[in-house]
Design a protein around this motif. Structure first.
Motif, PDB file in Angstrom:
ATOM      1  N   ALA A 126       0.815  -1.213   0.000  1.00  0.00           N
ATOM      2  CA  ALA A 126       0.000   0.000   0.000  1.00  0.00           C
ATOM      3  C   ALA A 126       0.852   1.268   0.000  1.00  0.00           C
ATOM      4  O   ALA A 126       0.573   2.220  -0.740  1.00  0.00           O
ATOM      5  N   GLN A 127       1.897   1.293   0.824  1.00  0.00           N
ATOM      6  CA  GLN A 127       2.733   2.491   0.889  1.00  0.00           C
ATOM      7  C   GLN A 127       3.424   2.750  -0.445  1.00  0.00           C
ATOM      8  O   GLN A 127       3.519   3.899  -0.897  1.00  0.00           O
ATOM      9  N   THR A 128       3.915   1.691  -1.088  1.00  0.00           N
ATOM     10  CA  THR A 128       4.566   1.830  -2.388  1.00  0.00           C
ATOM     11  C   THR A 128       3.577   2.337  -3.436  1.00  0.00           C
ATOM     12  O   THR A 128       3.905   3.204  -4.258  1.00  0.00           O
ATOM     13  N   TYR A 129       2.368   1.788  -3.386  1.00  0.00           N
ATOM     14  CA  TYR A 129       1.341   2.208  -4.352  1.00  0.00           C
ATOM     15  C   TYR A 129       1.060   3.703  -4.213  1.00  0.00           C
ATOM     16  O   TYR A 129       1.074   4.441  -5.207  1.00  0.00           O
ATOM     17  N   HIS A 130       0.799   4.170  -3.014  1.00  0.00           N
ATOM     18  CA  HIS A 130       0.459   5.577  -2.815  1.00  0.00           C
ATOM     19  C   HIS A 130       1.645   6.497  -3.108  1.00  0.00           C
ATOM     20  O   HIS A 130       1.462   7.613  -3.615  1.00  0.00           O
ATOM     21  N   ALA A 131       2.859   6.045  -2.815  1.00  0.00           N
ATOM     22  CA  ALA A 131       4.037   6.877  -3.054  1.00  0.00           C
ATOM     23  C   ALA A 131       4.238   7.152  -4.543  1.00  0.00           C
ATOM     24  O   ALA A 131       4.858   8.166  -4.919  1.00  0.00           O
ATOM     25  N   ASN A 132       3.696   6.271  -5.391  1.00  0.00           N
ATOM     26  CA  ASN A 132       3.833   6.449  -6.829  1.00  0.00           C
ATOM     27  C   ASN A 132       3.190   7.753  -7.307  1.00  0.00           C
ATOM     28  O   ASN A 132       3.561   8.302  -8.353  1.00  0.00           O
ATOM     29  N   ALA A 133       2.219   8.263  -6.543  1.00  0.00           N
ATOM     30  CA  ALA A 133       1.546   9.506  -6.941  1.00  0.00           C
ATOM     31  C   ALA A 133       2.434  10.728  -6.770  1.00  0.00           C
ATOM     32  O   ALA A 133       2.207  11.764  -7.423  1.00  0.00           O
ATOM     33  N   GLU A 134       3.436  10.638  -5.898  1.00  0.00           N
ATOM     34  CA  GLU A 134       4.290  11.795  -5.637  1.00  0.00           C
ATOM     35  C   GLU A 134       5.093  12.155  -6.891  1.00  0.00           C
ATOM     36  O   GLU A 134       5.778  11.312  -7.461  1.00  0.00           O
ATOM     37  N   GLY A 135       4.981  13.386  -7.297  1.00  0.00           N
ATOM     38  CA  GLY A 135       5.758  13.847  -8.453  1.00  0.00           C
ATOM     39  C   GLY A 135       5.089  13.616  -9.787  1.00  0.00           C
ATOM     40  O   GLY A 135       5.602  14.071 -10.824  1.00  0.00           O
ATOM     41  N   TRP A 136       3.959  12.899  -9.815  1.00  0.00           N
ATOM     42  CA  TRP A 136       3.270  12.699 -11.095  1.00  0.00           C
ATOM     43  C   TRP A 136       2.662  14.011 -11.557  1.00  0.00           C
ATOM     44  O   TRP A 136       1.957  14.682 -10.802  1.00  0.00           O
ATOM     45  N   GLN A 137       2.940  14.385 -12.786  1.00  0.00           N
ATOM     46  CA  GLN A 137       2.428  15.625 -13.350  1.00  0.00           C
ATOM     47  C   GLN A 137       1.520  15.287 -14.536  1.00  0.00           C
ATOM     48  O   GLN A 137       1.970  15.244 -15.688  1.00  0.00           O
ATOM     49  N   PRO A 138       0.256  15.046 -14.285  1.00  0.00           N
ATOM     50  CA  PRO A 138      -0.640  14.702 -15.390  1.00  0.00           C
ATOM     51  C   PRO A 138      -0.777  15.863 -16.368  1.00  0.00           C
ATOM     52  O   PRO A 138      -0.873  17.021 -15.960  1.00  0.00           O
ATOM     53  N   ASP A 139      -0.760  15.537 -17.638  1.00  0.00           N
ATOM     54  CA  ASP A 139      -0.782  16.554 -18.687  1.00  0.00           C
ATOM     55  C   ASP A 139      -2.219  17.045 -18.897  1.00  0.00           C
ATOM     56  O   ASP A 139      -3.084  16.281 -19.333  1.00  0.00           O
TER      57      ASP A 139
ATOM     58  N   ARG B 234      -2.317  18.739  -4.443  1.00  0.00           N
ATOM     59  CA  ARG B 234      -1.064  18.728  -3.686  1.00  0.00           C
ATOM     60  C   ARG B 234       0.113  18.291  -4.536  1.00  0.00           C
ATOM     61  O   ARG B 234       1.180  18.908  -4.506  1.00  0.00           O
ATOM     62  N   THR B 235      -0.060  17.218  -5.325  1.00  0.00           N
ATOM     63  CA  THR B 235       1.086  16.653  -6.047  1.00  0.00           C
ATOM     64  C   THR B 235       1.357  17.344  -7.382  1.00  0.00           C
ATOM     65  O   THR B 235       2.450  17.240  -7.921  1.00  0.00           O
ATOM     66  N   ALA B 236       0.348  18.027  -7.927  1.00  0.00           N
ATOM     67  CA  ALA B 236       0.526  18.717  -9.211  1.00  0.00           C
ATOM     68  C   ALA B 236      -0.209  20.049  -9.171  1.00  0.00           C
ATOM     69  O   ALA B 236      -1.219  20.248  -9.851  1.00  0.00           O
ATOM     70  N   PRO B 237       0.262  21.003  -8.369  1.00  0.00           N
ATOM     71  CA  PRO B 237      -0.430  22.291  -8.215  1.00  0.00           C
ATOM     72  C   PRO B 237      -0.671  22.966  -9.561  1.00  0.00           C
ATOM     73  O   PRO B 237       0.193  22.972 -10.437  1.00  0.00           O
ATOM     74  N   GLY B 238      -1.864  23.516  -9.706  1.00  0.00           N
ATOM     75  CA  GLY B 238      -2.212  24.217 -10.932  1.00  0.00           C
ATOM     76  C   GLY B 238      -2.855  23.349 -11.993  1.00  0.00           C
ATOM     77  O   GLY B 238      -3.336  23.854 -13.011  1.00  0.00           O
ATOM     78  N   VAL B 239      -2.878  22.036 -11.769  1.00  0.00           N
ATOM     79  CA  VAL B 239      -3.448  21.105 -12.751  1.00  0.00           C
ATOM     80  C   VAL B 239      -4.879  20.756 -12.336  1.00  0.00           C
ATOM     81  O   VAL B 239      -5.148  20.494 -11.167  1.00  0.00           O
ATOM     82  N   ASP B 240      -5.776  20.720 -13.288  1.00  0.00           N
ATOM     83  CA  ASP B 240      -7.162  20.318 -13.053  1.00  0.00           C
ATOM     84  C   ASP B 240      -7.606  19.458 -14.231  1.00  0.00           C
ATOM     85  O   ASP B 240      -8.045  19.975 -15.267  1.00  0.00           O
ATOM     86  N   ILE B 241      -7.493  18.153 -14.087  1.00  0.00           N
ATOM     87  CA  ILE B 241      -7.841  17.244 -15.175  1.00  0.00           C
ATOM     88  C   ILE B 241      -9.347  17.210 -15.393  1.00  0.00           C
ATOM     89  O   ILE B 241      -9.818  17.107 -16.531  1.00  0.00           O
TER      90      ILE B 241
END
Length: 452
Positions: free
Chosen positions: A73-86, A129-136
């Motif tokens: 679970a911790q590894t799964y959630h940590a994957n979100a850190e730094g993701w910048q969805p286009d 939090r992880t991608a400020p300014g982004v709204d998919i």
């Protein structure tokens, strides 16, 4: 995505719907949904970055997703850190959907893993939090409106990350349906407020929303979800919205998953289907259905009065995986010529009348040949004296046909039902599915023959 129960037989379900106040004459779905026939489902989140299935890997996987992973679970959630969805990605998806003839789209705004694809003010797990300014979600709704598609938002009732839910931990493995730990009374109140707040954001900040698509209701009782309260809130915020049947005790339409039901549900319905066996981008899953199989499914669903919600799982960078993009392109090729036999149609004839799906639009009958004919094809039990024209859809040249009617009807000049025998030359056949158009001067399904 997962649903652990099947639709009830029609008799039982009809009774249940009546108890819920369902009125088959006054349906919210009749304005557009029942004629849309084709939509796009999009599963996208941080899991796509790693090539994992959506959410389920963090609880150890599930048998219905055979190519899923088992990720701590911790590894799964940590994957979100730094993701910048286009934020440009939704334009690509919706442009492809519109080109393929789709009429609506549904985006996973928050899956079971709790990651919000919009800058929510409630909860700290998401793009805010992880991608400020982004709204998919904003980019998605804007793209839908540019291309004329109705807007659908998927929202998971469970949140396996939220501290009050409570969050899933590795100590809770293996995941067992019906045995998820319950929150404390204080935690339940906090979580209910969280659901209401996020749903309010989604239904307030993005203009008109046409569908809210719930999932995950199996983990709690209707009372714990406050299903009645949520339904009331949703109707207040978006009076014209459609709610799928996964908000317990509510819903405007049924959602069978990964199959076409042998008998159509009594209420309006939509089947959601993956191209391979995964909802999210999963490069290990190459078990793809062919474009022909997907189009045949669309024809069958439309002929039974349902909609097909076809899924894509974009890659982490937002691009549609090549096998999925190829299938959308092949669907576009067929729909460019045959869209009128799918969109805006109603169910056609009974199964015994034609060996394949049939759809109807006014006085025009569309007969879908899922198999290449080895002999002339028959359309039975139709008012043959009212046939105006027979042709292959997309071609103007009329097809040769014969009519057969009962001898006594012929002798007595009775306007009754008979059989059309149509020859379809090989040069006029489509390699995926030929559609024969039979134009009448009356409703062929509702025609009342004279007494002989």
């Amino acid at each position: 995505m997962l649903r652990t129960f099947q639709l009830s037989p029609n008799g039982w379900r009809s009774w249940l719907l009546l108890q819920r106040g369902y009125n088959p004459i006054m349906r919210r779905t009749q304005d557009w949904f029942e004629l849309a026939r084709f939509g796009l489902f999009i599963h996208w989140g941080p899991y796509a970055r790693a090539g994992w299935e959506a959410s389920w890997p963090l609880v150890g996987g599930v048998s219905t997703l055979p190519f899923g992973q088992d990720i701590p679970a911790q590894t799964y959630h940590a994957n979100a850190e730094g993701w910048q969805p286009d934020p440009a990605a939704p334009e690509k998806w919706i442009a492809a959907a519109a080109a393929a003839g789709m009429r609506y789209a549904v985006l996973t705004t928050r899956h079971h893993d709790g990651y919000a694809m919009w800058p929510s003010q409630y909860g700290d797990h998401g793009v805010g939090r992880t991608a400020p300014g982004v709204d998919i979600v904003g980019a998605f709704t804007d793209a839908c409106r540019r291309h004329g598609l109705k807007v659908g938002l998927y929202y998971s009732l469970p949140d396996w990350h939220h501290p009050a839910y409570p969050p899933f931990t590795d100590a809770m493995r293996p995941y067992v349906f019906g045995e998820y730990p319950e929150p404390t009374p204080e935690g339940l109140a906090e979580y209910q407020a969280y659901l209401r707040s996020q749903i309010t954001e989604l239904l307030t900040n993005y203009g008109r929303i046409d569908i809210i698509w719930f999932d995950g209701a199996w983990e709690r009782s209707p009372e714990m979800w406050d299903a009645d309260g949520l339904e009331s809130l949703i109707r207040k915020l978006q009076p014209e919205i459609l709610i799928n049947d996964r908000l317990p005790g509510h819903g405007d339409y049924a959602t069978p998953e990964q199959f076409v039901p042998p008998e159509p549900p009594v209420e309006p319905w939509e089947t959601c289907l993956t191209m391979n066996m995964s909802w999210g981008f999963n490069p290990s899953d190459d078990h793809y259905k062919s474009s022909t199989v997907l189009l045949h499914t669309l024809c069958e669903v439309a002929s039974r009065g349902g909609n097909l919600l076809l899924n894509i799982g974009p890659q982490g960078d937002g691009n549609i995986p090549e096998p999925q993009a190829d299938r959308l392109a092949q669907i576009k090729r067929w729909m460019d010529r045959h869209e009128e036999a799918i969109i805006g149609t109603t169910p056609g004839l009974k199964p015994w009348q034609f060996p394949g799906p049939t759809t109807l639009k006014g006085e025009t009958l569309y007969c879908h040949l899922l198999m290449q004919p080895v002999a002339p094809v028959s359309v039975r039990g139709v008012p043959v004296r009212h046939v105006q024209n027979v042709r292959v859809l997309g071609q103007d040249h009329p097809l040769p046909f014969e009519t057969r009617i009962p001898v006594l009807d012929e002798l007595n000049d009775v306007d009754g039902l008979g059989e059309l025998v149509i020859d379809v030359p090989e040069v006029m056949r489509d390699p995926v599915c030929t559609v024969i158009v039979v134009e009448f001067d009356c409703d062929p399904a509702g025609f009342e023959p004279e007494a002989s």
